[in-house]
Write a protein that holds these residues in place. Structure first.
Motif, PDB file in Angstrom:
ATOM      1  N   ALA A   5       0.827  -1.207   0.000  1.00  0.00           N
ATOM      2  CA  ALA A   5       0.000   0.000   0.000  1.00  0.00           C
ATOM      3  C   ALA A   5       0.861   1.256   0.000  1.00  0.00           C
ATOM      4  N   VAL A   6       0.426   2.221  -0.798  1.00  0.00           N
ATOM      5  CA  VAL A   6       1.022   3.559  -0.818  1.00  0.00           C
ATOM      6  C   VAL A   6      -0.064   4.535  -0.381  1.00  0.00           C
ATOM      7  N   ILE A   7       0.146   5.183   0.750  1.00  0.00           N
ATOM      8  CA  ILE A   7      -0.820   6.134   1.283  1.00  0.00           C
ATOM      9  C   ILE A   7      -0.291   7.551   1.068  1.00  0.00           C
ATOM     10  N   LEU A   8      -1.099   8.367   0.425  1.00  0.00           N
ATOM     11  CA  LEU A   8      -0.692   9.717   0.066  1.00  0.00           C
ATOM     12  C   LEU A   8      -1.149  10.692   1.149  1.00  0.00           C
ATOM     13  N   ALA A   9      -0.190  11.345   1.790  1.00  0.00           N
ATOM     14  CA  ALA A   9      -0.515  12.205   2.933  1.00  0.00           C
ATOM     15  C   ALA A   9       0.348  13.457   2.955  1.00  0.00           C
ATOM     16  N   GLY A  10       0.762  13.933   1.785  1.00  0.00           N
ATOM     17  CA  GLY A  10       1.719  15.038   1.771  1.00  0.00           C
ATOM     18  C   GLY A  10       1.265  16.275   1.049  1.00  0.00           C
ATOM     19  N   GLY A  11      -0.048  16.444   0.838  1.00  0.00           N
ATOM     20  CA  GLY A  11      -0.530  17.620   0.122  1.00  0.00           C
ATOM     21  C   GLY A  11      -0.449  18.896   0.939  1.00  0.00           C
ATOM     22  N   LYS A  12      -0.624  20.035   0.251  1.00  0.00           N
ATOM     23  CA  LYS A  12      -0.553  21.336   0.922  1.00  0.00           C
ATOM     24  C   LYS A  12      -1.819  21.674   1.691  1.00  0.00           C
ATOM     25  N   SER A  13      -2.934  21.018   1.386  1.00  0.00           N
ATOM     26  CA  SER A  13      -4.224  21.343   2.004  1.00  0.00           C
ATOM     27  C   SER A  13      -4.554  22.823   1.846  1.00  0.00           C
ATOM     28  N   SER A  14      -4.354  23.321   0.630  1.00  0.00           N
ATOM     29  CA  SER A  14      -4.519  24.756   0.382  1.00  0.00           C
ATOM     30  C   SER A  14      -5.919  25.246   0.714  1.00  0.00           C
ATOM     31  N   ARG A  15      -6.929  24.450   0.362  1.00  0.00           N
ATOM     32  CA  ARG A  15      -8.312  24.886   0.587  1.00  0.00           C
ATOM     33  C   ARG A  15      -8.752  24.703   2.039  1.00  0.00           C
ATOM     34  N   LEU A  16      -7.842  24.174   2.853  1.00  0.00           N
ATOM     35  CA  LEU A  16      -8.091  24.107   4.293  1.00  0.00           C
ATOM     36  C   LEU A  16      -7.214  25.111   5.040  1.00  0.00           C
ATOM     37  N   GLY A  17      -6.657  26.057   4.288  1.00  0.00           N
ATOM     38  CA  GLY A  17      -5.809  27.060   4.919  1.00  0.00           C
ATOM     39  C   GLY A  17      -4.485  26.513   5.391  1.00  0.00           C
ATOM     40  N   GLY A  18      -4.047  25.393   4.794  1.00  0.00           N
ATOM     41  CA  GLY A  18      -2.774  24.797   5.178  1.00  0.00           C
ATOM     42  C   GLY A  18      -2.846  23.826   6.335  1.00  0.00           C
ATOM     43  N   SER A 105      13.338 -16.088  -0.653  1.00  0.00           N
ATOM     44  CA  SER A 105      11.989 -15.559  -0.463  1.00  0.00           C
ATOM     45  C   SER A 105      11.400 -15.093  -1.791  1.00  0.00           C
ATOM     46  N   PRO A 106      10.046 -15.025  -1.894  1.00  0.00           N
ATOM     47  CA  PRO A 106       9.409 -14.606  -3.127  1.00  0.00           C
ATOM     48  C   PRO A 106       9.629 -13.128  -3.421  1.00  0.00           C
ATOM     49  N   GLU A 107       9.275 -12.720  -4.667  1.00  0.00           N
ATOM     50  CA  GLU A 107       9.402 -11.335  -5.075  1.00  0.00           C
ATOM     51  C   GLU A 107       8.373 -10.471  -4.357  1.00  0.00           C
ATOM     52  N   HIS A 108       8.435  -9.162  -4.618  1.00  0.00           N
ATOM     53  CA  HIS A 108       7.508  -8.226  -3.989  1.00  0.00           C
ATOM     54  C   HIS A 108       6.068  -8.518  -4.410  1.00  0.00           C
ATOM     55  N   ALA A 109       5.132  -7.968  -3.675  1.00  0.00           N
ATOM     56  CA  ALA A 109       3.720  -8.146  -3.995  1.00  0.00           C
ATOM     57  C   ALA A 109       3.437  -7.598  -5.397  1.00  0.00           C
ATOM     58  N   PRO A 110       2.610  -8.283  -6.168  1.00  0.00           N
ATOM     59  CA  PRO A 110       2.356  -7.844  -7.543  1.00  0.00           C
ATOM     60  C   PRO A 110       1.375  -6.686  -7.655  1.00  0.00           C
ATOM     61  N   TRP A 111       0.684  -6.361  -6.558  1.00  0.00           N
ATOM     62  CA  TRP A 111      -0.323  -5.312  -6.585  1.00  0.00           C
ATOM     63  C   TRP A 111      -0.014  -4.266  -5.517  1.00  0.00           C
ATOM     64  N   VAL A 112      -0.483  -3.031  -5.774  1.00  0.00           N
ATOM     65  CA  VAL A 112      -0.313  -1.975  -4.784  1.00  0.00           C
ATOM     66  C   VAL A 112      -1.620  -1.185  -4.654  1.00  0.00           C
ATOM     67  N   LEU A 113      -2.057  -1.022  -3.428  1.00  0.00           N
ATOM     68  CA  LEU A 113      -3.185  -0.154  -3.121  1.00  0.00           C
ATOM     69  C   LEU A 113      -2.673   1.276  -3.061  1.00  0.00           C
ATOM     70  N   VAL A 114      -3.285   2.154  -3.845  1.00  0.00           N
ATOM     71  CA  VAL A 114      -2.985   3.587  -3.781  1.00  0.00           C
ATOM     72  C   VAL A 114      -4.173   4.261  -3.107  1.00  0.00           C
ATOM     73  N   LEU A 115      -3.909   4.962  -2.012  1.00  0.00           N
ATOM     74  CA  LEU A 115      -4.990   5.525  -1.213  1.00  0.00           C
ATOM     75  C   LEU A 115      -4.618   6.902  -0.689  1.00  0.00           C
ATOM     76  N   ALA A 116      -5.396   7.904  -1.064  1.00  0.00           N
ATOM     77  CA  ALA A 116      -5.231   9.229  -0.465  1.00  0.00           C
ATOM     78  C   ALA A 116      -5.815   9.209   0.939  1.00  0.00           C
ATOM     79  N   CYS A 117      -5.184   9.936   1.842  1.00  0.00           N
ATOM     80  CA  CYS A 117      -5.571   9.840   3.252  1.00  0.00           C
ATOM     81  C   CYS A 117      -6.825  10.641   3.587  1.00  0.00           C
ATOM     82  N   ASP A 118      -7.386  11.367   2.602  1.00  0.00           N
ATOM     83  CA  ASP A 118      -8.490  12.277   2.928  1.00  0.00           C
ATOM     84  C   ASP A 118      -9.874  11.683   2.693  1.00  0.00           C
ATOM     85  N   MET A 119      -9.968  10.365   2.585  1.00  0.00           N
ATOM     86  CA  MET A 119     -11.260   9.692   2.419  1.00  0.00           C
ATOM     87  C   MET A 119     -11.525   8.844   3.664  1.00  0.00           C
TER      88      MET A 119
END
Length: 219
Positions: A5-18, A105-119
């Protein structure tokens, strides 16, 4: 189904005043904590954004380059962090396996969950995406579709090799800083998966936060 999983949590939140979205609270937990919980079942989790110092043990962290370069660049940074972590694990594992005489050991997982943290309700969508992919593993991923028909690329599960291919292609054509996520994913063969009502609702403004019951008081 094996996935990271890759969780995206690094935005500026501009419309929330930062005010950082990741630290807003819903039902007693921060949005970032809820996103991490929504990725339950992932082999490895990387949070792309500032490290709040409260992540579960073993959670990886990364930053997009440059910081605040947008979600497409953040996805690339997350994939890079997963790849680097796998290289470290493989090196350590090979040393141990050589000593113990066991099969590598086996290779890395073949799938990745991409999820923005704001949901805050995204957890309801993840098992739906996994179930749909389980019957269509010849595709390159599954993207959430909201109840009103809107595509949400930041709540999707994608084939790692296909995503890496597109990240590399974008890097050769000028990079991913401030690039559109839909452009990054445009050539992928994706399933459009209807997900539970509300699971793609996100917090972009204070009105969104109020509608969802998200608490603006930081922890």
């Amino acid at each position: 189904m094996d996935f990271d999983a890759v969780i995206l949590a690094g935005g500026k939140s501009s419309r929330l005043g930062g005010v950082p979205k990741a630290q807003l609270k819903y039902d007693g937990a921060t949005l970032l904590q809820r996103a991490v919980a929504a990725s339950r079942g992932a082999g490895r989790v990387v949070v792309v954004g500032p490290d709040p110092g409260t992540l579960p043990d073993g959670t990886l962290t990364a930053r997009e380059d440059p910081p605040y370069a947008g979600p497409a660049a953040a996805i690339a940074a997350g994939l890079l962090a997963l790849g680097q972590d796998r290289e470290v694990q493989d090196g350590e594992g090979q040393d141990r396996e050589a000593q113990e005489g066991v099969v590598p050991s086996p290779e890395h997982a073949p799938w990745v969950l991409v999820l923005a943290c704001d949901m805050p309700l995204a957890a309801a969508a993840v098992p739906v995406l996994l179930q749909e992919l389980a019957g269509h593993e010849e595709t390159e991923g599954a993207m959430s579709i909201s109840a009103d028909g809107r595509k949400q690329p930041l709540l999707g599960i994608y084939q790692v090799s296909a995503l890496q291919r597109e990240v590399q292609a974008a890097a050769e054509q000028g990079g991913l800083a401030n690039a559109a996520v839909f452009r990054l994913l445009a050539r992928l063969d994706l399933l459009a998966v209807p997900v539970p009502t509300g699971s793609t609702d996100d917090v972009d403004t204070w009105d969104d936060a109020a509608a969802l019951g998200v608490d603006g008081d930081l922890p």
